[in-house]
Design a protein around this motif. Structure first.
Motif, PDB file in Angstrom:
ATOM      1  N   GLN A  78       0.787  -1.198  -0.080  1.00  0.00           N
ATOM      2  CA  GLN A  78       0.083   0.124  -0.035  1.00  0.00           C
ATOM      3  C   GLN A  78       0.924   1.202  -0.110  1.00  0.00           C
ATOM      4  OE1 GLN A  78      -2.941  -0.047   3.101  1.00  0.00           O
ATOM      5  NE2 GLN A  78      -3.689   2.258   2.729  1.00  0.00           N
ATOM      6  N   TRP A 110      -0.366   0.427  -4.219  1.00  0.00           N
ATOM      7  CA  TRP A 110      -1.668   0.617  -4.643  1.00  0.00           C
ATOM      8  C   TRP A 110      -2.608   1.661  -3.475  1.00  0.00           C
ATOM      9  CZ3 TRP A 110      -5.094  -0.833  -0.504  1.00  0.00           C
ATOM     10  CH2 TRP A 110      -4.300  -1.720   0.430  1.00  0.00           C
ATOM     11  N   LEU A 149      -6.780   2.835  -2.009  1.00  0.00           N
ATOM     12  CA  LEU A 149      -8.286   2.644  -2.650  1.00  0.00           C
ATOM     13  C   LEU A 149      -9.094   3.757  -1.730  1.00  0.00           C
ATOM     14  CD1 LEU A 149      -8.530  -1.376  -2.417  1.00  0.00           C
ATOM     15  CD2 LEU A 149      -8.266  -0.078  -4.367  1.00  0.00           C
ATOM     16  N   ARG A 150     -10.278   3.902  -2.096  1.00  0.00           N
ATOM     17  CA  ARG A 150     -11.144   4.809  -1.363  1.00  0.00           C
ATOM     18  C   ARG A 150     -11.087   4.396  -0.061  1.00  0.00           C
ATOM     19  NH1 ARG A 150     -17.124   6.263  -3.213  1.00  0.00           N
ATOM     20  NH2 ARG A 150     -17.717   7.615  -1.838  1.00  0.00           N
ATOM     21  N   ASN A 171      -8.735   5.128   2.068  1.00  0.00           N
ATOM     22  CA  ASN A 171      -6.997   5.334   2.581  1.00  0.00           C
ATOM     23  C   ASN A 171      -7.014   6.784   2.836  1.00  0.00           C
ATOM     24  OD1 ASN A 171      -5.828   2.970   0.032  1.00  0.00           O
ATOM     25  ND2 ASN A 171      -6.256   2.552   2.336  1.00  0.00           N
ATOM     26  N   TYR A 200     -11.856   9.289  -5.729  1.00  0.00           N
ATOM     27  CA  TYR A 200     -12.441   8.234  -6.284  1.00  0.00           C
ATOM     28  C   TYR A 200     -12.930   8.388  -7.657  1.00  0.00           C
ATOM     29  CZ  TYR A 200     -15.360   4.125  -7.522  1.00  0.00           C
ATOM     30  OH  TYR A 200     -15.954   3.157  -7.996  1.00  0.00           O
ATOM     31  N   LYS A 247     -11.226   8.044 -11.502  1.00  0.00           N
ATOM     32  CA  LYS A 247     -11.976   7.479 -12.506  1.00  0.00           C
ATOM     33  C   LYS A 247     -12.002   8.017 -13.863  1.00  0.00           C
ATOM     34  CE  LYS A 247     -15.809   4.916 -11.712  1.00  0.00           C
ATOM     35  NZ  LYS A 247     -17.249   4.490 -11.269  1.00  0.00           N
ATOM     36  N   ASP A 265     -11.624   1.775 -12.407  1.00  0.00           N
ATOM     37  CA  ASP A 265     -12.303   1.133 -11.394  1.00  0.00           C
ATOM     38  C   ASP A 265     -12.096   2.306  -9.957  1.00  0.00           C
ATOM     39  OD1 ASP A 265      -9.463   1.189 -10.864  1.00  0.00           O
ATOM     40  OD2 ASP A 265      -9.442  -1.000 -10.870  1.00  0.00           O
ATOM     41  N   GLY A 276      -9.334   2.934  -8.423  1.00  0.00           N
ATOM     42  CA  GLY A 276      -8.192   2.481  -7.545  1.00  0.00           C
ATOM     43  C   GLY A 276      -6.992   2.893  -8.145  1.00  0.00           C
ATOM     44  N   TYR A 277      -5.949   3.317  -7.388  1.00  0.00           N
ATOM     45  CA  TYR A 277      -4.656   3.560  -7.914  1.00  0.00           C
ATOM     46  C   TYR A 277      -3.846   2.273  -7.742  1.00  0.00           C
ATOM     47  CZ  TYR A 277       0.003   5.857  -8.393  1.00  0.00           C
ATOM     48  OH  TYR A 277       1.286   6.020  -8.827  1.00  0.00           O
ATOM     49  N   GLY A 278      -3.053   1.844  -8.797  1.00  0.00           N
ATOM     50  CA  GLY A 278      -2.346   0.781  -8.749  1.00  0.00           C
ATOM     51  C   GLY A 278      -1.310   0.951  -9.823  1.00  0.00           C
ATOM     52  N   THR A 304      -2.439   2.416 -13.328  1.00  0.00           N
ATOM     53  CA  THR A 304      -2.901   4.014 -13.336  1.00  0.00           C
ATOM     54  C   THR A 304      -1.433   4.734 -13.134  1.00  0.00           C
ATOM     55  OG1 THR A 304      -4.751   3.451 -12.533  1.00  0.00           O
ATOM     56  CG2 THR A 304      -4.103   5.757 -11.923  1.00  0.00           C
TER      57      THR A 304
END
Length: 132
Positions: free
Chosen positions: A37, A60, A62-63, A65, A99, A103, A114, A116-118, A121
């Motif tokens: 993360q 990564w 996500l919403r 965090n 978020y 997107k 989606d 999410g950051y990873g 992205t």
């Protein structure tokens, strides 16, 4: 009798194949699943990139965090893309506005949107201040 023996062998082979396939499905996961993360950020020639404390940028978020890594992401969403991340601007809280902004960037770059950051992205995004 020979027919019965052939049936047992077929059933045993099918069960073995089924067990192998089931094992493959259980172990199937996206490549980013092993990534840590993002909790902070690094500054390099690409800009302010979300990262881990050890400087790993394949991470990564996500919403939900809340971190300096989210703050760095929000800075890029705001200043590189002109997107709204919240009433107070970048605050490190990955909420609904971040978020939705993420997107929008994902759709802009033609990747899965989606929110999410990873890795995917990260590979297409522009990061502040290099985007200016």
């Amino acid at each position: 009798m020979a027919r019965f023996g052939f049936g047992k062998k077929c059933i045993a082979a099918l069960l073995a194949v089924g067990a192998i396939l089931a094992g493959m499905l259980v172990n199937a996961a996206p490549a980013s699943a092993a990534d840590p993360q993002c909790t902070t950020y690094v500054s390099n020639s690409e800009g302010l990139l979300p990262s881990t404390r050890s400087g790993v940028t394949n991470c990564w978020m996500l919403r939900g965090n809340n971190s300096d890594g989210v703050w760095a992401l929000q800075v890029s969403l705001t200043y590189c893309y002109g997107l709204y991340v919240g009433p107070n601007g970048p605050d490190g809280d990955f909420g609904g506005n971040t978020y939705n902004a993420l997107k929008t960037v994902q759709r802009y770059h033609g990747i899965t949107a989606d929110g999410g950051y990873g890795r995917q992205t990260r590979s297409v995004m522009y990061f502040y201040p290099s985007c200016t």
